[in-house]
Motif scaffolding. Structure first.
Motif, PDB file in Angstrom:
ATOM      1  N   ILE A  86      10.204   1.092   2.350  1.00  0.00           N
ATOM      2  CA  ILE A  86       9.640  -0.001   3.144  1.00  0.00           C
ATOM      3  C   ILE A  86       9.096  -1.044   2.173  1.00  0.00           C
ATOM      4  N   ILE A  87       9.474  -2.281   2.417  1.00  0.00           N
ATOM      5  CA  ILE A  87       8.847  -3.362   1.664  1.00  0.00           C
ATOM      6  C   ILE A  87       7.798  -3.948   2.590  1.00  0.00           C
ATOM      7  N   TYR A  88       6.526  -3.878   2.201  1.00  0.00           N
ATOM      8  CA  TYR A  88       5.481  -4.506   2.994  1.00  0.00           C
ATOM      9  C   TYR A  88       5.052  -5.773   2.260  1.00  0.00           C
ATOM     10  N   MET A  89       5.284  -6.907   2.914  1.00  0.00           N
ATOM     11  CA  MET A  89       5.048  -8.175   2.247  1.00  0.00           C
ATOM     12  C   MET A  89       3.727  -8.815   2.679  1.00  0.00           C
ATOM     13  N   ILE A  90       3.024  -9.345   1.690  1.00  0.00           N
ATOM     14  CA  ILE A  90       1.729  -9.998   1.949  1.00  0.00           C
ATOM     15  C   ILE A  90       1.775 -11.423   1.413  1.00  0.00           C
ATOM     16  N   ILE A 114       6.582  -0.128  -0.747  1.00  0.00           N
ATOM     17  CA  ILE A 114       6.432  -1.057  -1.865  1.00  0.00           C
ATOM     18  C   ILE A 114       5.738  -2.303  -1.325  1.00  0.00           C
ATOM     19  N   VAL A 115       4.584  -2.620  -1.856  1.00  0.00           N
ATOM     20  CA  VAL A 115       3.893  -3.829  -1.406  1.00  0.00           C
ATOM     21  C   VAL A 115       4.320  -4.987  -2.301  1.00  0.00           C
ATOM     22  N   VAL A 116       4.781  -6.054  -1.653  1.00  0.00           N
ATOM     23  CA  VAL A 116       5.161  -7.253  -2.401  1.00  0.00           C
ATOM     24  C   VAL A 116       4.148  -8.354  -2.090  1.00  0.00           C
ATOM     25  N   LEU A 117       3.425  -8.753  -3.101  1.00  0.00           N
ATOM     26  CA  LEU A 117       2.456  -9.841  -2.962  1.00  0.00           C
ATOM     27  C   LEU A 117       3.214 -11.143  -3.221  1.00  0.00           C
ATOM     28  N   ASN A 118       3.550 -11.818  -2.118  1.00  0.00           N
ATOM     29  CA  ASN A 118       4.423 -12.998  -2.219  1.00  0.00           C
ATOM     30  C   ASN A 118       3.612 -14.299  -2.281  1.00  0.00           C
ATOM     31  N   LYS A 131      -6.574  -9.898  -6.214  1.00  0.00           N
ATOM     32  CA  LYS A 131      -5.826  -9.452  -5.015  1.00  0.00           C
ATOM     33  C   LYS A 131      -5.111  -8.140  -5.289  1.00  0.00           C
ATOM     34  N   LYS A 132      -4.502  -8.051  -6.465  1.00  0.00           N
ATOM     35  CA  LYS A 132      -3.739  -6.852  -6.802  1.00  0.00           C
ATOM     36  C   LYS A 132      -4.660  -5.627  -6.900  1.00  0.00           C
ATOM     37  N   LYS A 133      -5.840  -5.862  -7.466  1.00  0.00           N
ATOM     38  CA  LYS A 133      -6.820  -4.777  -7.596  1.00  0.00           C
ATOM     39  C   LYS A 133      -7.228  -4.293  -6.195  1.00  0.00           C
ATOM     40  N   GLU A 134      -7.500  -5.271  -5.326  1.00  0.00           N
ATOM     41  CA  GLU A 134      -7.920  -4.950  -3.951  1.00  0.00           C
ATOM     42  C   GLU A 134      -6.808  -4.206  -3.205  1.00  0.00           C
ATOM     43  N   PHE A 139      -4.633  -0.077  -0.178  1.00  0.00           N
ATOM     44  CA  PHE A 139      -3.329   0.310   0.355  1.00  0.00           C
ATOM     45  C   PHE A 139      -2.755   1.566  -0.316  1.00  0.00           C
ATOM     46  N   ASN A 140      -3.156   1.798  -1.528  1.00  0.00           N
ATOM     47  CA  ASN A 140      -2.581   2.885  -2.308  1.00  0.00           C
ATOM     48  C   ASN A 140      -1.053   2.930  -2.190  1.00  0.00           C
ATOM     49  N   PRO A 141      -0.364   1.834  -2.529  1.00  0.00           N
ATOM     50  CA  PRO A 141       1.090   1.777  -2.308  1.00  0.00           C
ATOM     51  C   PRO A 141       1.862   2.590  -3.342  1.00  0.00           C
ATOM     52  N   TYR A 142       3.092   2.884  -3.010  1.00  0.00           N
ATOM     53  CA  TYR A 142       4.005   3.551  -3.952  1.00  0.00           C
ATOM     54  C   TYR A 142       4.175   2.656  -5.177  1.00  0.00           C
ATOM     55  N   LEU A 143       4.246   1.340  -4.917  1.00  0.00           N
ATOM     56  CA  LEU A 143       4.409   0.366  -5.993  1.00  0.00           C
ATOM     57  C   LEU A 143       3.896  -0.993  -5.517  1.00  0.00           C
TER      58      LEU A 143
END
Ligand SMILES: Nc1nc2c(ncn2[C@@H]2O[C@H](COP(=O)(O)OP(=O)(O)OP(=O)(O)O)[C@@H](O)[C@H]2O)c(=O)[nH]1
Ligand SMILES: [Mg+2]
Length: 292
Positions: A86-90, A114-118, A131-134, A139-143
């Motif tokens: 799953i790509i979860y986009m923010i 996989i969280v994508v910070l777009n 943001k990435k730290k938060e 979220f504790n994402p896979y990546l």
């Protein structure tokens, strides 16, 4: 051969459809600057020598009051089932992550997320770090990856991170097939994209497009479509003074179809009508293709 399904989820307007198109280097899903553009799950198929990735673009998740809103939310959550990733986009320019945390936690799937910070082009480097730290904490994402899809940044990394999650198997779709949606569906979406482009937010959001006739022969394609608005005054706005607005929509849609499909459009007829409450009528939602 390595194969897999990857669902792209997130709130409206974060760039999910932009990502799908960038992954495929083709326009498969419509994109607009306005939220709630995508209404269906749209598969885009990426074929390479040794793998096939099937990406599923989904409607942006939000908690609206219409039956159409609930259906879109259901479509998005259901698309996260039986996928390999799953790509979860923010959208990094959005201040609070609260809504994203709530949505992310509602995804009941065991697939790696996989969280994508777009849209990192919109924020400063220090803000991106914060943001990435938060995100890592909440979220504790896979990546976690950062991207600016609009500026072509981060797309390769997304593909590379998915590759190890693919499984050995036969391809799901024949080579050369780009999407699970036919031209008639694409025609409807292109007309919706032009409505989103030419009109202010609430009108396109309250409209459905129905393809009433689609004929393809050696000379080209002839299409008849109907735009269904919610209110009578919206019908007038869509038609415009002396038909000027609908003419613009028609010209732009025809041009886009010819560019996307590399073919000639003989005729594109668009009628405009209104139907109060269609977004809350199961019968109408089925008729317009939003419910099975
Ligand atoms: N600045 C910036 N804008 C972007 C980026 N990626 C996408 N966008 C813009 O964001 C807007 C929304 O993009 P879409 O791809 O339609 O978003 P979506 O998540 O599919 O939206 P819904 O279908 O409504 O859920 C468009 O105007 C895109 O051009 C990016 O990396 N940076
Ligand atoms: Mg979209």
């Amino acid at each position: 051969m390595k194969v897999g399904f990857i669902a792209i989820l997130g709130r409206p307007n974060v760039g999910k459809s932009t990502l799908l198109n960038a992954l495929l280097s083709k326009r498969v899903s419509i994109v607009s600057s306005k939220a709630q553009t995508t209404r269906d799950a749209i598969s885009g198929i990426l074929n390479e020598k040794d793998y096939q990735m099937v990406f599923v673009d989904t409607p942006g998740i939000f908690y609206g009051k219409e039956k159409l809103d609930s259906l879109m939310k259901k479509t998005a959550f259901e698309s996260s089932q039986d996928v390999d990733a799953i790509i979860y986009m923010i959208d990094s320019s959005i201040k609070s992550l609260d809504d994203d945390v709530r949505i992310f936690n509602s995804i009941s799937s065991n697939a790696p997320k996989i969280v994508v910070l777009n849209k990192i082009d919109l924020i400063k480097a220090a803000e991106a770090m914060e943001k990435k730290k938060e995100i890592k904490e909440k979220f504790n994402p896979y990546l976690l990856l950062e991207a600016s899809i609009k500026e072509n940044f981060g797309i390769k990394e997304i593909k590379e991170s998915i590759y190890p999650l693919l499984k050995e198997g036969e391809p799901f779709y024949p080579e050369g097939m780009l999407t699970d949606k036919d031209k008639s569906y694409q025609a409807k979406e292109i007309i919706r994209a032009k409505l989103l482009h030419f009109l202010r937010q609430e009108i396109p959001h309250q409209c459905a497009v129905k393809i009433t006739s689609f004929k393809e022969d050696t000379k080209g394609i002839s299409i008849k479509a109907k735009i269904i608005a919610e209110k009578e005054n919206q019908k007038g706005i869509i038609i415009g003074k002396a038909g000027s607005m609908i003419k613009n929509i028609k010209i732009a849609a025809k041009k886009q179809m010819e560019t996307d499909w590399h073919c000639h459009i003989n005729e594109l007829k668009i009628e405009v009508d209104f139907d109060p409450g269609w977004r809350n009528s199961t019968k109408k939602l089925i008729e317009f293709g939003y419910d099975e």
